[in-house]
Design an enzyme around this catalytic site. Structure first.
Site, PDB file in Angstrom:
ATOM      1  N   TYR A 127       0.769  -1.244   0.000  1.00 59.12           N
ATOM      2  CA  TYR A 127       0.000   0.000   0.000  1.00 59.12           C
ATOM      3  C   TYR A 127       0.804   1.302   0.000  1.00 59.12           C
ATOM      4  CZ  TYR A 127      -4.061  -2.953   0.428  1.00 59.12           C
ATOM      5  OH  TYR A 127      -5.019  -3.889   0.172  1.00 59.12           O
ATOM      6  N   PHE A 412      -9.361  -5.206  10.586  1.00 59.12           N
ATOM      7  CA  PHE A 412     -10.623  -4.999   9.860  1.00 59.12           C
ATOM      8  C   PHE A 412     -10.382  -5.109   8.368  1.00 59.12           C
ATOM      9  CE2 PHE A 412      -8.793  -0.849  10.999  1.00 59.12           C
ATOM     10  CZ  PHE A 412      -8.595  -0.269   9.752  1.00 59.12           C
TER      11      PHE A 412
HETATM   12  C1  COA Z   1      -3.138  -7.830  -3.287  1.00 61.91           C
HETATM   13  C2  COA Z   1      -4.012  -7.927  -4.521  1.00 61.91           C
HETATM   14  C3  COA Z   1      -5.369  -7.285  -4.223  1.00 61.91           C
HETATM   15  C4  COA Z   1      -3.308  -7.176  -5.653  1.00 61.91           C
HETATM   16  O1  COA Z   1      -4.185  -7.040  -6.755  1.00 61.91           O
HETATM   17  P1  COA Z   1      -3.637  -6.871  -8.245  1.00 61.91           P
HETATM   18  O2  COA Z   1      -4.803  -6.445  -9.063  1.00 61.91           O
HETATM   19  O3  COA Z   1      -2.876  -8.049  -8.640  1.00 61.91           O
HETATM   20  O4  COA Z   1      -2.643  -5.637  -8.077  1.00 61.91           O
HETATM   21  P2  COA Z   1      -2.169  -4.661  -9.253  1.00 61.91           P
HETATM   22  O5  COA Z   1      -1.960  -5.466 -10.500  1.00 61.91           O
HETATM   23  O6  COA Z   1      -3.068  -3.497  -9.360  1.00 61.91           O
HETATM   24  O7  COA Z   1      -0.799  -4.192  -8.660  1.00 61.91           O
HETATM   25  C5  COA Z   1      -0.501  -2.865  -8.372  1.00 61.91           C
HETATM   26  C6  COA Z   1       0.936  -2.784  -7.969  1.00 61.91           C
HETATM   27  O8  COA Z   1       1.091  -3.410  -6.703  1.00 61.91           O
HETATM   28  C7  COA Z   1       2.025  -4.472  -6.795  1.00 61.91           C
HETATM   29  N1  COA Z   1       1.505  -5.555  -5.966  1.00 61.91           N
HETATM   30  C8  COA Z   1       0.227  -5.935  -5.874  1.00 61.91           C
HETATM   31  N2  COA Z   1       0.110  -6.938  -4.997  1.00 61.91           N
HETATM   32  C9  COA Z   1       1.339  -7.187  -4.547  1.00 61.91           C
HETATM   33  C10 COA Z   1       1.848  -8.113  -3.625  1.00 61.91           C
HETATM   34  N3  COA Z   1       1.062  -8.992  -2.999  1.00 61.91           N
HETATM   35  N4  COA Z   1       3.172  -8.091  -3.395  1.00 61.91           N
HETATM   36  C11 COA Z   1       3.956  -7.207  -4.038  1.00 61.91           C
HETATM   37  N5  COA Z   1       3.521  -6.299  -4.915  1.00 61.91           N
HETATM   38  C12 COA Z   1       2.225  -6.307  -5.163  1.00 61.91           C
HETATM   39  C13 COA Z   1       2.080  -4.844  -8.267  1.00 61.91           C
HETATM   40  O9  COA Z   1       3.282  -5.452  -8.606  1.00 61.91           O
HETATM   41  C14 COA Z   1       1.882  -3.509  -8.913  1.00 61.91           C
HETATM   42  O10 COA Z   1       3.125  -2.810  -8.903  1.00 61.91           O
HETATM   43  P3  COA Z   1       3.490  -1.687  -9.992  1.00 61.91           P
HETATM   44  O11 COA Z   1       2.443  -0.600  -9.821  1.00 61.91           O
HETATM   45  O12 COA Z   1       4.854  -1.255  -9.580  1.00 61.91           O
HETATM   46  O13 COA Z   1       3.389  -2.387 -11.298  1.00 61.91           O
HETATM   47  C15 COA Z   1      -4.231  -9.395  -4.974  1.00 61.91           C
HETATM   48  O14 COA Z   1      -2.978  -9.976  -5.196  1.00 61.91           O
HETATM   49  C16 COA Z   1      -4.973 -10.230  -3.943  1.00 61.91           C
HETATM   50  O15 COA Z   1      -6.201 -10.324  -3.987  1.00 61.91           O
HETATM   51  N6  COA Z   1      -4.240 -10.880  -3.013  1.00 61.91           N
HETATM   52  C17 COA Z   1      -4.832 -11.765  -2.014  1.00 61.91           C
HETATM   53  C18 COA Z   1      -5.723 -11.018  -1.019  1.00 61.91           C
HETATM   54  C19 COA Z   1      -5.002  -9.829  -0.412  1.00 61.91           C
HETATM   55  O16 COA Z   1      -3.874  -9.932   0.018  1.00 61.91           O
HETATM   56  N7  COA Z   1      -5.697  -8.688  -0.383  1.00 61.91           N
HETATM   57  C20 COA Z   1      -5.181  -7.467   0.205  1.00 61.91           C
HETATM   58  C21 COA Z   1      -5.833  -7.328   1.538  1.00 61.91           C
HETATM   59  S1  COA Z   1      -5.114  -6.040   2.488  1.00 61.91           S
END
Ligand code: COA
Length: 412
Positions: A127, A412
Protein backbone atom coordinates in the site's frame (compact mmCIF):
# COMPACT_ATOMS: atom_id res chain seq x y z
CA UNK A 1 -4.99 -8.43 -42.52
CA UNK A 2 -1.66 -9.53 -41.00
CA UNK A 3 -1.31 -10.93 -37.54
CA UNK A 4 1.28 -8.40 -36.37
CA UNK A 5 -1.16 -6.40 -34.23
CA UNK A 6 -0.56 -6.77 -30.52
CA UNK A 7 -3.57 -7.78 -28.52
CA UNK A 8 -4.45 -4.72 -26.49
CA UNK A 9 -6.20 -5.28 -23.19
CA UNK A 10 -9.52 -3.55 -22.73
CA UNK A 11 -9.81 -1.89 -19.31
CA UNK A 12 -12.32 -3.81 -17.24
CA UNK A 13 -15.13 -1.63 -15.86
CA UNK A 14 -15.27 -0.59 -12.21
CA UNK A 15 -18.64 0.18 -10.65
CA UNK A 16 -20.15 0.80 -7.24
CA UNK A 17 -21.46 -2.33 -5.48
CA UNK A 18 -25.10 -3.31 -5.07
CA UNK A 19 -26.58 -5.53 -2.31
CA UNK A 20 -27.01 -8.36 -4.84
CA UNK A 21 -23.24 -8.53 -5.37
CA UNK A 22 -22.53 -9.81 -1.88
CA UNK A 23 -22.46 -13.59 -2.39
CA UNK A 24 -20.05 -13.33 -5.32
CA UNK A 25 -17.83 -10.87 -3.47
CA UNK A 26 -17.82 -13.03 -0.37
CA UNK A 27 -16.75 -16.10 -2.39
CA UNK A 28 -14.03 -14.03 -4.05
CA UNK A 29 -12.70 -12.87 -0.65
CA UNK A 30 -12.81 -16.30 0.99
CA UNK A 31 -10.85 -17.68 -1.96
CA UNK A 32 -8.37 -14.77 -2.04
CA UNK A 33 -7.54 -15.35 1.64
CA UNK A 34 -7.33 -19.14 1.21
CA UNK A 35 -10.36 -20.00 3.34
CA UNK A 36 -13.28 -22.28 2.67
CA UNK A 37 -16.57 -20.39 2.46
CA UNK A 38 -18.36 -20.21 5.83
CA UNK A 39 -21.94 -18.97 5.57
CA UNK A 40 -22.20 -17.71 9.16
CA UNK A 41 -19.00 -15.69 8.83
CA UNK A 42 -20.14 -14.40 5.44
CA UNK A 43 -23.45 -13.23 6.94
CA UNK A 44 -21.63 -11.28 9.66
CA UNK A 45 -19.36 -9.72 7.01
CA UNK A 46 -22.41 -8.78 4.99
CA UNK A 47 -23.93 -6.93 7.94
CA UNK A 48 -20.94 -4.56 8.10
CA UNK A 49 -20.33 -4.31 4.35
CA UNK A 50 -21.46 -0.98 2.86
CA UNK A 51 -22.37 -1.64 -0.78
CA UNK A 52 -22.42 2.05 -1.65
CA UNK A 53 -18.77 2.25 -0.54
CA UNK A 54 -17.75 -0.89 -2.43
CA UNK A 55 -15.98 -0.84 -5.77
CA UNK A 56 -16.28 -3.93 -7.94
CA UNK A 57 -14.37 -4.71 -11.10
CA UNK A 58 -16.26 -6.92 -13.51
CA UNK A 59 -15.22 -9.11 -16.41
CA UNK A 60 -18.43 -9.93 -18.26
CA UNK A 61 -20.85 -11.25 -15.65
CA UNK A 62 -18.14 -12.08 -13.14
CA UNK A 63 -16.84 -9.93 -10.30
CA UNK A 64 -13.05 -10.18 -10.42
CA UNK A 65 -12.00 -7.41 -8.04
CA UNK A 66 -13.35 -5.72 -4.94
CA UNK A 67 -12.32 -3.00 -2.50
CA UNK A 68 -14.52 -1.41 0.15
CA UNK A 69 -14.45 0.90 3.15
CA UNK A 70 -16.23 0.98 6.48
CA UNK A 71 -17.52 4.33 7.71
CA UNK A 72 -16.00 4.53 11.16
CA UNK A 73 -14.15 7.03 13.33
CA UNK A 74 -10.57 6.62 14.44
CA UNK A 75 -9.01 7.87 17.66
CA UNK A 76 -6.00 10.03 16.74
CA UNK A 77 -3.81 12.17 19.00
CA UNK A 78 -6.18 14.34 21.02
CA UNK A 79 -9.26 13.78 18.86
CA UNK A 80 -11.52 11.29 17.10
CA UNK A 81 -11.84 11.78 13.33
CA UNK A 82 -13.84 10.18 10.52
CA UNK A 83 -11.59 7.68 8.77
CA UNK A 84 -12.34 5.42 5.81
CA UNK A 85 -11.50 1.93 7.05
CA UNK A 86 -10.32 0.32 3.83
CA UNK A 87 -11.14 -3.36 3.80
CA UNK A 88 -12.20 -6.51 1.90
CA UNK A 89 -9.64 -5.97 -0.85
CA UNK A 90 -9.20 -8.85 -3.26
CA UNK A 91 -8.57 -9.63 -6.91
CA UNK A 92 -9.35 -13.00 -8.52
CA UNK A 93 -6.24 -15.15 -9.05
CA UNK A 94 -7.12 -15.26 -12.76
CA UNK A 95 -6.89 -11.44 -12.96
CA UNK A 96 -3.98 -10.59 -10.66
CA UNK A 97 -1.21 -8.16 -11.63
CA UNK A 98 -3.17 -6.52 -14.38
CA UNK A 99 -3.58 -3.27 -12.50
CA UNK A 100 -7.04 -3.92 -11.01
CA UNK A 101 -6.01 -3.06 -7.47
CA UNK A 102 -4.19 0.00 -8.74
CA UNK A 103 -7.30 1.38 -10.45
CA UNK A 104 -9.64 0.56 -7.55
CA UNK A 105 -7.32 2.21 -5.01
CA UNK A 106 -7.07 5.37 -7.11
CA UNK A 107 -10.82 5.62 -7.60
CA UNK A 108 -11.50 4.89 -3.95
CA UNK A 109 -9.16 7.69 -2.83
CA UNK A 110 -10.62 10.17 -5.31
CA UNK A 111 -14.14 9.55 -3.97
CA UNK A 112 -13.29 9.48 -0.27
CA UNK A 113 -15.15 12.01 1.92
CA UNK A 114 -12.98 11.47 5.02
CA UNK A 115 -9.73 13.39 5.68
CA UNK A 116 -7.83 10.13 6.32
CA UNK A 117 -8.01 6.44 5.43
CA UNK A 118 -6.63 3.52 7.45
CA UNK A 119 -6.06 -0.15 6.72
CA UNK A 120 -4.37 -3.35 7.74
CA UNK A 121 -2.14 -4.75 4.99
CA UNK A 122 -2.06 -8.47 4.20
CA UNK A 123 1.45 -7.84 2.86
CA UNK A 124 3.32 -4.76 3.99
CA UNK A 125 4.71 -3.99 0.53
CA UNK A 126 1.35 -3.37 -1.14
CA UNK A 127 0.00 0.00 0.00
CA UNK A 128 2.94 2.42 0.19
CA UNK A 129 2.57 3.04 -3.54
CA UNK A 130 -0.91 4.45 -2.90
CA UNK A 131 0.36 6.94 -0.31
CA UNK A 132 -0.29 4.88 2.84
CA UNK A 133 2.38 5.28 5.52
CA UNK A 134 3.25 2.85 8.29
CA UNK A 135 1.62 4.62 11.23
CA UNK A 136 1.22 2.05 14.02
CA UNK A 137 3.08 -1.01 15.17
CA UNK A 138 2.12 -4.01 17.22
CA UNK A 139 3.81 -6.59 19.35
CA UNK A 140 2.68 -10.16 18.91
CA UNK A 141 3.26 -12.08 22.13
CA UNK A 142 3.53 -15.78 22.96
CA UNK A 143 3.74 -15.53 26.74
CA UNK A 144 5.27 -18.49 28.61
CA UNK A 145 2.72 -18.21 31.36
CA UNK A 146 4.46 -20.52 33.83
CA UNK A 147 7.58 -18.32 33.65
CA UNK A 148 5.98 -14.91 34.00
CA UNK A 149 4.79 -13.43 37.28
CA UNK A 150 2.74 -10.28 37.60
CA UNK A 151 2.63 -8.10 40.73
CA UNK A 152 0.48 -9.73 43.43
CA UNK A 153 -3.10 -8.62 43.81
CA UNK A 154 -3.90 -6.44 46.81
CA UNK A 155 -7.53 -7.51 46.86
CA UNK A 156 -9.62 -10.29 45.42
CA UNK A 157 -10.33 -9.70 41.73
CA UNK A 158 -14.00 -9.37 40.94
CA UNK A 159 -14.37 -11.16 37.63
CA UNK A 160 -17.71 -12.17 36.14
CA UNK A 161 -17.93 -14.65 33.28
CA UNK A 162 -20.65 -14.67 30.63
CA UNK A 163 -21.22 -15.26 26.98
CA UNK A 164 -19.71 -12.51 24.80
CA UNK A 165 -23.13 -11.83 23.27
CA UNK A 166 -24.80 -11.35 26.67
CA UNK A 167 -21.96 -9.14 27.92
CA UNK A 168 -21.69 -7.10 24.70
CA UNK A 169 -23.38 -3.91 26.03
CA UNK A 170 -20.95 -3.88 28.97
CA UNK A 171 -17.97 -4.55 26.69
CA UNK A 172 -19.03 -1.69 24.43
CA UNK A 173 -19.31 0.69 27.38
CA UNK A 174 -15.76 -0.02 28.57
CA UNK A 175 -14.40 0.07 25.02
CA UNK A 176 -15.96 3.47 24.34
CA UNK A 177 -14.68 4.83 27.64
CA UNK A 178 -11.10 3.75 26.94
CA UNK A 179 -11.00 4.43 23.20
CA UNK A 180 -10.85 8.21 23.13
CA UNK A 181 -7.29 8.26 24.48
CA UNK A 182 -5.96 5.38 22.37
CA UNK A 183 -4.80 6.47 18.92
CA UNK A 184 -5.58 3.69 16.46
CA UNK A 185 -8.81 2.49 18.10
CA UNK A 186 -11.88 2.58 15.87
CA UNK A 187 -15.52 3.30 16.71
CA UNK A 188 -17.65 0.15 16.85
CA UNK A 189 -21.26 0.29 15.71
CA UNK A 190 -23.56 -2.58 16.87
CA UNK A 191 -23.03 -4.56 13.67
CA UNK A 192 -19.27 -4.31 14.13
CA UNK A 193 -19.60 -5.74 17.64
CA UNK A 194 -21.59 -8.67 16.24
CA UNK A 195 -18.82 -9.18 13.69
CA UNK A 196 -16.12 -8.90 16.38
CA UNK A 197 -17.84 -11.53 18.51
CA UNK A 198 -18.41 -13.87 15.54
CA UNK A 199 -18.05 -17.49 16.62
CA UNK A 200 -18.58 -19.79 13.63
CA UNK A 201 -16.32 -22.76 12.87
CA UNK A 202 -14.31 -20.39 10.66
CA UNK A 203 -13.81 -17.93 13.53
CA UNK A 204 -12.83 -20.70 15.91
CA UNK A 205 -10.29 -22.26 13.57
CA UNK A 206 -10.13 -25.39 15.72
CA UNK A 207 -10.11 -23.51 19.05
CA UNK A 208 -12.95 -23.28 21.58
CA UNK A 209 -15.83 -20.84 21.37
CA UNK A 210 -15.08 -17.22 22.29
CA UNK A 211 -15.16 -16.68 26.06
CA UNK A 212 -15.49 -13.51 28.08
CA UNK A 213 -15.06 -12.09 31.56
CA UNK A 214 -15.67 -8.59 32.82
CA UNK A 215 -13.92 -6.94 35.75
CA UNK A 216 -16.15 -5.26 38.31
CA UNK A 217 -14.48 -2.13 39.66
CA UNK A 218 -15.72 0.15 42.42
CA UNK A 219 -17.67 2.26 39.93
CA UNK A 220 -18.97 -0.65 37.83
CA UNK A 221 -17.51 -2.73 35.00
CA UNK A 222 -14.11 -1.29 34.06
CA UNK A 223 -12.45 -4.01 32.00
CA UNK A 224 -12.99 -7.16 29.99
CA UNK A 225 -11.10 -9.97 28.27
CA UNK A 226 -12.11 -12.09 25.28
CA UNK A 227 -10.24 -15.30 24.45
CA UNK A 228 -10.36 -18.85 23.15
CA UNK A 229 -8.36 -21.85 24.29
CA UNK A 230 -7.05 -25.03 22.74
CA UNK A 231 -6.16 -27.98 24.92
CA UNK A 232 -3.15 -30.19 24.20
CA UNK A 233 -0.83 -32.58 26.06
CA UNK A 234 2.89 -33.07 25.58
CA UNK A 235 4.56 -36.13 27.13
CA UNK A 236 1.51 -36.60 29.32
CA UNK A 237 1.64 -33.01 30.65
CA UNK A 238 -0.84 -30.23 29.93
CA UNK A 239 0.39 -27.87 27.26
CA UNK A 240 -2.68 -25.88 26.19
CA UNK A 241 -2.82 -22.48 24.51
CA UNK A 242 -4.84 -19.37 25.23
CA UNK A 243 -5.64 -17.09 22.27
CA UNK A 244 -6.47 -13.64 23.58
CA UNK A 245 -8.74 -11.67 21.32
CA UNK A 246 -8.93 -8.49 23.32
CA UNK A 247 -8.13 -7.07 26.75
CA UNK A 248 -9.58 -3.66 27.49
CA UNK A 249 -9.08 -2.06 30.88
CA UNK A 250 -9.88 1.42 32.14
CA UNK A 251 -7.35 1.26 34.99
CA UNK A 252 -4.38 -0.72 36.29
CA UNK A 253 -6.41 -2.83 38.75
CA UNK A 254 -8.61 -4.14 35.98
CA UNK A 255 -5.67 -4.64 33.61
CA UNK A 256 -3.72 -6.66 36.18
CA UNK A 257 -6.70 -8.73 37.26
CA UNK A 258 -7.52 -9.66 33.66
CA UNK A 259 -3.95 -10.57 32.73
CA UNK A 260 -3.46 -12.55 35.96
CA UNK A 261 -6.59 -14.46 35.06
CA UNK A 262 -5.49 -15.17 31.48
CA UNK A 263 -1.97 -16.23 32.49
CA UNK A 264 -3.41 -18.51 35.16
CA UNK A 265 -5.89 -20.54 33.10
CA UNK A 266 -5.37 -24.15 34.17
CA UNK A 267 -3.80 -26.69 31.81
CA UNK A 268 -2.40 -23.98 29.49
CA UNK A 269 1.24 -22.94 29.06
CA UNK A 270 1.26 -20.28 26.33
CA UNK A 271 -0.87 -17.17 26.05
CA UNK A 272 -0.96 -15.66 22.56
CA UNK A 273 -1.85 -12.03 22.02
CA UNK A 274 -1.50 -10.29 18.66
CA UNK A 275 -2.38 -6.69 19.43
CA UNK A 276 -0.05 -5.41 22.13
CA UNK A 277 1.03 -1.80 21.74
CA UNK A 278 4.74 -1.01 21.79
CA UNK A 279 4.07 0.71 25.13
CA UNK A 280 2.00 -2.21 26.45
CA UNK A 281 2.02 -2.16 30.29
CA UNK A 282 2.72 -5.93 30.35
CA UNK A 283 6.28 -5.17 29.21
CA UNK A 284 6.78 -3.31 32.49
CA UNK A 285 4.74 -5.60 34.74
CA UNK A 286 6.06 -9.02 33.77
CA UNK A 287 8.72 -10.46 36.06
CA UNK A 288 10.60 -11.70 33.00
CA UNK A 289 9.65 -9.57 29.97
CA UNK A 290 11.78 -11.64 27.59
CA UNK A 291 9.41 -14.55 28.28
CA UNK A 292 6.65 -12.54 26.67
CA UNK A 293 8.38 -13.56 23.41
CA UNK A 294 7.44 -10.45 21.51
CA UNK A 295 7.58 -10.08 17.75
CA UNK A 296 7.45 -6.64 16.20
CA UNK A 297 5.08 -6.11 13.29
CA UNK A 298 3.07 -3.44 11.47
CA UNK A 299 -0.44 -2.49 12.55
CA UNK A 300 -2.27 0.41 10.88
CA UNK A 301 -1.30 2.08 7.61
CA UNK A 302 -2.68 5.61 7.30
CA UNK A 303 -3.33 7.67 4.16
CA UNK A 304 -3.77 11.42 4.47
CA UNK A 305 -6.57 12.13 1.99
CA UNK A 306 -6.99 15.85 2.69
CA UNK A 307 -3.79 17.41 4.04
CA UNK A 308 -5.38 20.61 5.38
CA UNK A 309 -8.30 18.92 7.14
CA UNK A 310 -6.26 15.97 8.43
CA UNK A 311 -3.38 17.90 9.94
CA UNK A 312 -5.79 20.37 11.57
CA UNK A 313 -7.89 17.53 13.05
CA UNK A 314 -5.30 16.09 15.45
CA UNK A 315 -3.56 17.68 18.43
CA UNK A 316 0.18 18.29 18.91
CA UNK A 317 2.19 17.95 22.14
CA UNK A 318 4.33 21.07 21.65
CA UNK A 319 3.94 24.43 19.89
CA UNK A 320 4.81 24.20 16.21
CA UNK A 321 4.68 26.53 13.20
CA UNK A 322 6.02 24.70 10.18
CA UNK A 323 5.59 24.81 6.39
CA UNK A 324 5.50 21.47 4.56
CA UNK A 325 6.13 21.11 0.82
CA UNK A 326 4.02 18.06 -0.02
CA UNK A 327 3.99 15.81 -3.09
CA UNK A 328 1.04 13.54 -3.84
CA UNK A 329 0.96 11.73 -7.15
CA UNK A 330 -2.54 10.28 -6.72
CA UNK A 331 -4.31 13.30 -5.21
CA UNK A 332 -2.66 16.40 -6.75
CA UNK A 333 -4.91 18.74 -4.74
CA UNK A 334 -2.76 17.83 -1.72
CA UNK A 335 0.45 18.90 -3.44
CA UNK A 336 2.11 22.20 -2.59
CA UNK A 337 2.93 24.16 0.55
CA UNK A 338 0.95 23.90 3.78
CA UNK A 339 1.49 25.85 7.00
CA UNK A 340 0.68 23.94 10.17
CA UNK A 341 0.30 26.06 13.30
CA UNK A 342 -0.46 24.27 16.54
CA UNK A 343 -0.10 24.34 20.30
CA UNK A 344 -1.06 21.69 22.86
CA UNK A 345 -3.93 23.69 24.33
CA UNK A 346 -5.84 24.65 21.17
CA UNK A 347 -7.00 23.24 17.84
CA UNK A 348 -4.41 23.34 15.06
CA UNK A 349 -4.76 25.13 11.72
CA UNK A 350 -3.32 23.91 8.45
CA UNK A 351 -3.71 26.18 5.43
CA UNK A 352 -2.13 26.79 2.03
CA UNK A 353 0.80 29.19 1.97
CA UNK A 354 3.29 30.73 -0.44
CA UNK A 355 5.93 30.97 2.31
CA UNK A 356 9.18 29.03 1.92
CA UNK A 357 9.00 25.42 3.08
CA UNK A 358 10.74 24.12 6.22
CA UNK A 359 10.23 20.43 5.47
CA UNK A 360 9.58 18.56 2.20
CA UNK A 361 7.98 15.14 1.97
CA UNK A 362 5.59 12.90 0.13
CA UNK A 363 2.07 12.56 1.55
CA UNK A 364 3.02 9.03 2.61
CA UNK A 365 5.32 10.45 5.33
CA UNK A 366 2.45 12.52 6.75
CA UNK A 367 0.34 9.36 7.00
CA UNK A 368 3.15 7.52 8.77
CA UNK A 369 3.51 10.34 11.34
CA UNK A 370 -0.21 11.01 11.74
CA UNK A 371 -0.95 8.82 14.76
CA UNK A 372 2.14 9.96 16.67
CA UNK A 373 3.83 6.56 16.55
CA UNK A 374 6.39 7.23 13.81
CA UNK A 375 8.58 10.27 14.34
CA UNK A 376 9.34 12.77 11.60
CA UNK A 377 13.01 12.36 12.56
CA UNK A 378 12.85 8.61 11.88
CA UNK A 379 11.28 9.33 8.50
CA UNK A 380 13.94 11.95 7.76
CA UNK A 381 16.67 9.48 8.72
CA UNK A 382 15.19 7.12 6.13
CA UNK A 383 15.22 9.90 3.51
CA UNK A 384 11.45 10.33 3.46
CA UNK A 385 11.51 13.91 4.79
CA UNK A 386 13.98 16.64 3.79
CA UNK A 387 14.79 19.42 6.23
CA UNK A 388 15.03 22.69 4.29
CA UNK A 389 15.26 24.97 7.31
CA UNK A 390 17.72 23.84 10.00
CA UNK A 391 16.05 23.13 13.33
CA UNK A 392 12.55 22.70 11.89
CA UNK A 393 12.75 18.91 11.90
CA UNK A 394 13.51 18.49 15.61
CA UNK A 395 10.75 20.90 16.68
CA UNK A 396 8.13 19.40 14.37
CA UNK A 397 9.15 15.85 15.23
CA UNK A 398 8.53 16.44 18.95
CA UNK A 399 5.21 18.19 18.25
CA UNK A 400 3.93 15.26 16.12
CA UNK A 401 4.63 12.74 18.93
CA UNK A 402 2.07 11.56 21.47
CA UNK A 403 2.07 10.18 25.03
CA UNK A 404 0.50 6.83 23.99
CA UNK A 405 1.76 4.56 21.23
CA UNK A 406 -0.86 3.92 18.56
CA UNK A 407 -2.09 0.39 17.87
CA UNK A 408 -5.27 -1.11 16.49
CA UNK A 409 -6.94 -3.76 18.67
CA UNK A 410 -8.68 -5.42 15.70
CA UNK A 411 -7.93 -6.41 12.15
CA UNK A 412 -10.62 -5.00 9.86
C1 COA B 1 -3.14 -7.83 -3.29
C2 COA B 1 -4.01 -7.93 -4.52
C3 COA B 1 -5.37 -7.29 -4.22
C4 COA B 1 -3.31 -7.18 -5.65
O1 COA B 1 -4.19 -7.04 -6.76
P1 COA B 1 -3.64 -6.87 -8.24
O2 COA B 1 -4.80 -6.44 -9.06
O3 COA B 1 -2.88 -8.05 -8.64
O4 COA B 1 -2.64 -5.64 -8.08
P2 COA B 1 -2.17 -4.66 -9.25
O5 COA B 1 -1.96 -5.47 -10.50
O6 COA B 1 -3.07 -3.50 -9.36
O7 COA B 1 -0.80 -4.19 -8.66
C5 COA B 1 -0.50 -2.86 -8.37
C6 COA B 1 0.94 -2.78 -7.97
O8 COA B 1 1.09 -3.41 -6.70
C7 COA B 1 2.02 -4.47 -6.80
N1 COA B 1 1.50 -5.56 -5.97
C8 COA B 1 0.23 -5.94 -5.87
N2 COA B 1 0.11 -6.94 -5.00
C9 COA B 1 1.34 -7.19 -4.55
C10 COA B 1 1.85 -8.11 -3.63
N3 COA B 1 1.06 -8.99 -3.00
N4 COA B 1 3.17 -8.09 -3.40
C11 COA B 1 3.96 -7.21 -4.04
N5 COA B 1 3.52 -6.30 -4.91
C12 COA B 1 2.23 -6.31 -5.16
C13 COA B 1 2.08 -4.84 -8.27
O9 COA B 1 3.28 -5.45 -8.61
C14 COA B 1 1.88 -3.51 -8.91
O10 COA B 1 3.13 -2.81 -8.90
P3 COA B 1 3.49 -1.69 -9.99
O11 COA B 1 2.44 -0.60 -9.82
O12 COA B 1 4.85 -1.25 -9.58
O13 COA B 1 3.39 -2.39 -11.30
C15 COA B 1 -4.23 -9.40 -4.97
O14 COA B 1 -2.98 -9.98 -5.20
C16 COA B 1 -4.97 -10.23 -3.94
O15 COA B 1 -6.20 -10.32 -3.99
N6 COA B 1 -4.24 -10.88 -3.01
C17 COA B 1 -4.83 -11.76 -2.01
C18 COA B 1 -5.72 -11.02 -1.02
C19 COA B 1 -5.00 -9.83 -0.41
O16 COA B 1 -3.87 -9.93 0.02
N7 COA B 1 -5.70 -8.69 -0.38
C20 COA B 1 -5.18 -7.47 0.20
C21 COA B 1 -5.83 -7.33 1.54
S1 COA B 1 -5.11 -6.04 2.49
Amino acid sequence: MGYTERMTEVELPIRVGTPDDWNTISSLLFAAFHSTMDQEASDLDRAIWEPERALVTTDGDTIVGHAAAFTRDLAVPGNVVPAAHVTMVGVAPTHRRRGLLNRMMRQQLRDMPEPIAALWASESRIYGRFGYGLAAYRLEMAVESAEVRLPAATSLARLRAGTPAALQPELAKVYDQVRADRPGWSSRPESTWAYMLGDSAWHRGGNTELRAVVHEGIGGVDGYALWRTRGSWTGGNPDGDVYVREVTAANLDAYLALWRFLLGIDLTRTVHYGHAAVDEPLLHLASDPRRLNTRFSDSLWVRVVDVGAALAARRYVAPVDVVFEVTDELLPENAGRWRLTAAPDRPATCTRTEDPADLACDVRALGAAYLGGTTLSALAAAGHIRELNTGALATASVAFGWHRAPVSPEVF
